[in-house]
Write an enzyme that holds these catalytic residues in place. Sequence first.
Site, PDB file in Angstrom:
ATOM      1  CB  CYS A   1      -5.050  -0.273  21.440  1.00  0.00           C
ATOM      2  SG  CYS A   1      -5.152  -0.790  19.718  1.00  0.00           S
TER       3      CYS A   1
ATOM      4  CB  SER B   1     -13.686  -5.048 -14.816  1.00  0.00           C
ATOM      5  OG  SER B   1     -13.639  -5.107 -13.406  1.00  0.00           O
TER       6      SER B   1
ATOM      7  CD  GLU C   1     -11.376  -5.129 -21.934  1.00  0.00           C
ATOM      8  OE1 GLU C   1     -10.594  -5.460 -22.843  1.00  0.00           O
ATOM      9  OE2 GLU C   1     -11.350  -5.603 -20.792  1.00  0.00           O
TER      10      GLU C   1
ATOM     11  CB  CYS D   1      -6.966   0.937  15.310  1.00  0.00           C
ATOM     12  SG  CYS D   1      -6.316  -0.304  16.445  1.00  0.00           S
TER      13      CYS D   1
ATOM     14  CE1 TYR E   1      -4.177  -1.358  -0.449  1.00  0.00           C
ATOM     15  CE2 TYR E   1      -3.343  -3.038   1.048  1.00  0.00           C
ATOM     16  CZ  TYR E   1      -4.279  -2.608   0.127  1.00  0.00           C
ATOM     17  OH  TYR E   1      -5.322  -3.425  -0.232  1.00  0.00           O
TER      18      TYR E   1
ATOM     19  CG  HIS F   1     -14.370  -0.309  -2.999  1.00  0.00           C
ATOM     20  ND1 HIS F   1     -14.084  -0.795  -4.259  1.00  0.00           N
ATOM     21  CD2 HIS F   1     -15.551  -0.870  -2.652  1.00  0.00           C
ATOM     22  CE1 HIS F   1     -15.063  -1.603  -4.661  1.00  0.00           C
ATOM     23  NE2 HIS F   1     -15.957  -1.663  -3.715  1.00  0.00           N
TER      24      HIS F   1
ATOM     25  CG  ASN G   1     -14.313  -0.327 -19.974  1.00  0.00           C
ATOM     26  OD1 ASN G   1     -13.199  -0.645 -20.369  1.00  0.00           O
ATOM     27  ND2 ASN G   1     -14.769  -0.669 -18.776  1.00  0.00           N
TER      28      ASN G   1
ATOM     29  CG  ASP H   1      -7.656   7.537  -7.425  1.00  0.00           C
ATOM     30  OD1 ASP H   1      -8.651   8.258  -7.214  1.00  0.00           O
ATOM     31  OD2 ASP H   1      -7.515   6.882  -8.489  1.00  0.00           O
TER      32      ASP H   1
HETATM   33  C1  BJW Z   1     -10.466   1.973 -19.057  1.00  0.00           C
HETATM   34  C2  BJW Z   1      -9.276   2.658 -19.333  1.00  0.00           C
HETATM   35  C3  BJW Z   1      -9.401   3.938 -19.892  1.00  0.00           C
HETATM   36  C4  BJW Z   1      -8.755   0.761 -18.476  1.00  0.00           C
HETATM   37  N1  BJW Z   1     -10.638   4.452 -20.152  1.00  0.00           N
HETATM   38  N2  BJW Z   1     -11.662   2.509 -19.328  1.00  0.00           N
HETATM   39  C5  BJW Z   1     -16.186 -15.265  -3.565  1.00  0.00           C
HETATM   40  C6  BJW Z   1     -15.352 -15.116  -2.452  1.00  0.00           C
HETATM   41  C7  BJW Z   1     -15.274 -13.913  -1.760  1.00  0.00           C
HETATM   42  C8  BJW Z   1     -16.032 -12.831  -2.143  1.00  0.00           C
HETATM   43  C9  BJW Z   1     -16.864 -12.985  -3.224  1.00  0.00           C
HETATM   44  C10 BJW Z   1     -16.944 -14.169  -3.930  1.00  0.00           C
HETATM   45  N3  BJW Z   1     -17.831 -13.992  -4.939  1.00  0.00           N
HETATM   46  C11 BJW Z   1     -18.299 -12.734  -4.879  1.00  0.00           C
HETATM   47  C12 BJW Z   1     -17.713 -12.111  -3.838  1.00  0.00           C
HETATM   48  C13 BJW Z   1     -17.954 -10.709  -3.427  1.00  0.00           C
HETATM   49  C14 BJW Z   1     -16.795  -9.840  -3.839  1.00  0.00           C
HETATM   50  C15 BJW Z   1     -16.784  -9.762  -5.359  1.00  0.00           C
HETATM   51  O1  BJW Z   1     -17.531  -9.042  -5.978  1.00  0.00           O
HETATM   52  N4  BJW Z   1     -15.886 -10.539  -6.008  1.00  0.00           N
HETATM   53  C16 BJW Z   1     -15.852 -10.639  -7.461  1.00  0.00           C
HETATM   54  C17 BJW Z   1     -14.429 -10.365  -7.968  1.00  0.00           C
HETATM   55  C18 BJW Z   1     -16.329 -12.009  -7.848  1.00  0.00           C
HETATM   56  N5  BJW Z   1     -17.072  -8.557  -3.235  1.00  0.00           N
HETATM   57  C19 BJW Z   1     -16.624  -8.286  -2.029  1.00  0.00           C
HETATM   58  O2  BJW Z   1     -15.900  -9.020  -1.385  1.00  0.00           O
HETATM   59  C20 BJW Z   1     -17.127  -6.984  -1.428  1.00  0.00           C
HETATM   60  N6  BJW Z   1     -17.699  -7.261  -0.170  1.00  0.00           N
HETATM   61  C21 BJW Z   1     -18.769  -8.045  -0.045  1.00  0.00           C
HETATM   62  O3  BJW Z   1     -19.373  -8.477  -1.006  1.00  0.00           O
HETATM   63  O4  BJW Z   1     -19.117  -8.318   1.247  1.00  0.00           O
HETATM   64  C22 BJW Z   1     -20.020  -9.421   1.454  1.00  0.00           C
HETATM   65  C23 BJW Z   1     -19.229 -10.721   1.458  1.00  0.00           C
HETATM   66  C24 BJW Z   1     -18.516 -11.048   2.575  1.00  0.00           C
HETATM   67  C25 BJW Z   1     -17.785 -12.259   2.596  1.00  0.00           C
HETATM   68  C26 BJW Z   1     -17.765 -13.099   1.466  1.00  0.00           C
HETATM   69  C27 BJW Z   1     -18.476 -12.726   0.331  1.00  0.00           C
HETATM   70  C28 BJW Z   1     -19.203 -11.527   0.327  1.00  0.00           C
HETATM   71  C29 BJW Z   1     -15.987  -6.011  -1.209  1.00  0.00           C
HETATM   72  C30 BJW Z   1     -15.318  -5.607  -2.488  1.00  0.00           C
HETATM   73  C31 BJW Z   1     -14.134  -4.712  -2.180  1.00  0.00           C
HETATM   74  C32 BJW Z   1     -13.246  -4.544  -3.393  1.00  0.00           C
HETATM   75  N7  BJW Z   1     -11.969  -4.133  -2.982  1.00  0.00           N
HETATM   76  C33 BJW Z   1     -10.989  -3.786  -4.000  1.00  0.00           C
HETATM   77  C34 BJW Z   1      -9.655  -3.469  -3.329  1.00  0.00           C
HETATM   78  C35 BJW Z   1      -9.698  -2.129  -2.595  1.00  0.00           C
HETATM   79  C36 BJW Z   1      -8.424  -1.871  -1.882  1.00  0.00           C
HETATM   80  C37 BJW Z   1      -7.224  -1.829  -2.803  1.00  0.00           C
HETATM   81  O5  BJW Z   1      -7.223  -1.060  -3.781  1.00  0.00           O
HETATM   82  O6  BJW Z   1      -6.273  -2.554  -2.574  1.00  0.00           O
HETATM   83  O7  BJW Z   1     -11.478  -2.669  -4.763  1.00  0.00           O
HETATM   84  S1  BJW Z   1     -10.764  -5.058  -5.221  1.00  0.00           S
HETATM   85  C38 BJW Z   1     -10.594  -3.971  -6.594  1.00  0.00           C
HETATM   86  O8  BJW Z   1     -11.679  -4.207  -7.510  1.00  0.00           O
HETATM   87  C39 BJW Z   1     -10.793  -2.550  -6.026  1.00  0.00           C
HETATM   88  C40 BJW Z   1     -11.666  -1.937  -7.072  1.00  0.00           C
HETATM   89  O9  BJW Z   1     -12.353  -0.826  -6.532  1.00  0.00           O
HETATM   90  C41 BJW Z   1     -12.556  -3.068  -7.490  1.00  0.00           C
HETATM   91  C42 BJW Z   1     -13.219  -2.891  -8.833  1.00  0.00           C
HETATM   92  O10 BJW Z   1     -12.253  -2.848  -9.835  1.00  0.00           O
HETATM   93  P1  BJW Z   1     -12.456  -1.848 -11.049  1.00  0.00           P
HETATM   94  O11 BJW Z   1     -12.465  -0.454 -10.546  1.00  0.00           O
HETATM   95  O12 BJW Z   1     -13.607  -2.256 -11.851  1.00  0.00           O
HETATM   96  O13 BJW Z   1     -11.062  -2.026 -11.814  1.00  0.00           O
HETATM   97  P2  BJW Z   1     -10.626  -3.175 -12.857  1.00  0.00           P
HETATM   98  O14 BJW Z   1      -9.155  -3.171 -12.885  1.00  0.00           O
HETATM   99  O15 BJW Z   1     -11.302  -4.447 -12.565  1.00  0.00           O
HETATM  100  O16 BJW Z   1     -11.195  -2.662 -14.235  1.00  0.00           O
HETATM  101  C43 BJW Z   1     -10.675  -1.508 -14.885  1.00  0.00           C
HETATM  102  C44 BJW Z   1     -11.560  -1.216 -16.085  1.00  0.00           C
HETATM  103  O17 BJW Z   1     -11.130  -0.004 -16.671  1.00  0.00           O
HETATM  104  C45 BJW Z   1     -11.485  -2.301 -17.180  1.00  0.00           C
HETATM  105  O18 BJW Z   1     -12.802  -2.618 -17.600  1.00  0.00           O
HETATM  106  C46 BJW Z   1     -10.708  -1.632 -18.316  1.00  0.00           C
HETATM  107  O19 BJW Z   1     -11.132  -2.070 -19.585  1.00  0.00           O
HETATM  108  C47 BJW Z   1     -11.064  -0.181 -18.081  1.00  0.00           C
HETATM  109  N8  BJW Z   1     -10.099   0.814 -18.549  1.00  0.00           N
HETATM  110  N9  BJW Z   1      -8.209   1.915 -18.990  1.00  0.00           N
HETATM  111  C48 BJW Z   1     -11.704   3.747 -19.878  1.00  0.00           C
HETATM  112  N10 BJW Z   1      -8.292   4.705 -20.227  1.00  0.00           N
END
Ligand code: BJW
Length: 262
Positions: A162, A201, A227, A135, A75, A127, A225, A112
């Site tokens: 703590c 995505s 794609e 903590c 991080y 998020h 997006n 960010d």
């Molecule tokens: C462009 C471009 C340009 C590029 N112009 N476009 C099985 C086990 C455990 C959990 C789960 C499970 N199945 C489902 C879950 C739930 C899980 C989930 O959804 N998982 C899926 C992956 C399947 N969700 C969670 O766990 C959430 N909590 C929850 O559901 O609680 C209940 C629960 C509890 C216990 C068990 C299960 C459920 C919490 C989700 C938190 C997500 N956290 C993160 C990390 C944050 C901290 C960190 O940064 O380190 O958040 S993960 C990561 O993904 C981050 C993002 O916010 C998030 C979404 O990603 P995003 O923003 O869509 O980015 P990308 O990289 O995926 O996509 C980029 C896009 O941009 C692409 O489409 C490109 O094409 C495009 N692009 N350049 C326009 N110039």
Amino acid sequence: MEDLMSEEEPWVKGKHSFKLGKGTKITVLSGAGISAESGVPTFRGPGGLWDDESLVKLATPRGFMADPVRGWRFYDERRQNMAQSQPNPAHRAIARMEQAGYDMVVITQNIDRLHQAAGSSRVIELHGTLWEIRCTNPACVSRPFENHDVPLKDIPLVCGLCGSVMRPNVVFFEEMLDSHVISEADRRTKQTDLFIVVGTSGIVYPAAGFTHVARMSGAYIVEMNIEPTPLTPICDETVLGPCGETLPGFFTRLTGGEIGFP
Ligand code: BJW
């Protein structure tokens, strides 16, 4: 799926049928792709952070706590990268619309703070943010606080009250999102006339689910997006291309050229 080729935009699905009115409520759901042109890496896709599977584990509560030194190094590096990143034309176009008097709200998955840096004042952070720390001890009375040290002085950070390990105030996988934040995003989405999904995505829930809520609430949905995504089939328009170009272009079309987007 009906595809229309356009001279101005690389690939557009949809009919450009949305008409902007005085009180139109516009909501932007943003993901990592909106910050890609600012130099902040995305998670998925070539070169994405999650290419290294061991890093995905660090973004879970158990993975982070299993090795807080490695977790904080990960991080800390990202904070260093983000500290040098500037809002790009996509962030700025959204902020410009708000400044021009449009009813704009951003629901972002990003940690960010680049929307705020661009000047957007109504930002719902689903998020959390990497610029806050808290903590890990649930019994500790300390509150999350701002920390902008770059690089961090001591790794891992330890709570002054703590002595427990601290963590970034972000939502890891398998963690619940803040219920107030979810309610606020849900309420806004249900009132929205125009819902713009940018640079996500669309596979992480509950964030991606807001697009379905918007659909069911009758909003007009536009996706930007590079794609197609799993959300594309429920969008009224999908504009493919880098959002630093497509988003200002879309707002220019929407406002009939009334506003300049530098
Ligand atoms: C462009 C471009 C340009 C590029 N112009 N476009 C099985 C086990 C455990 C959990 C789960 C499970 N199945 C489902 C879950 C739930 C899980 C989930 O959804 N998982 C899926 C992956 C399947 N969700 C969670 O766990 C959430 N909590 C929850 O559901 O609680 C209940 C629960 C509890 C216990 C068990 C299960 C459920 C919490 C989700 C938190 C997500 N956290 C993160 C990390 C944050 C901290 C960190 O940064 O380190 O958040 S993960 C990561 O993904 C981050 C993002 O916010 C998030 C979404 O990603 P995003 O923003 O869509 O980015 P990308 O990289 O995926 O996509 C980029 C896009 O941009 C692409 O489409 C490109 O094409 C495009 N692009 N350049 C326009 N110039």
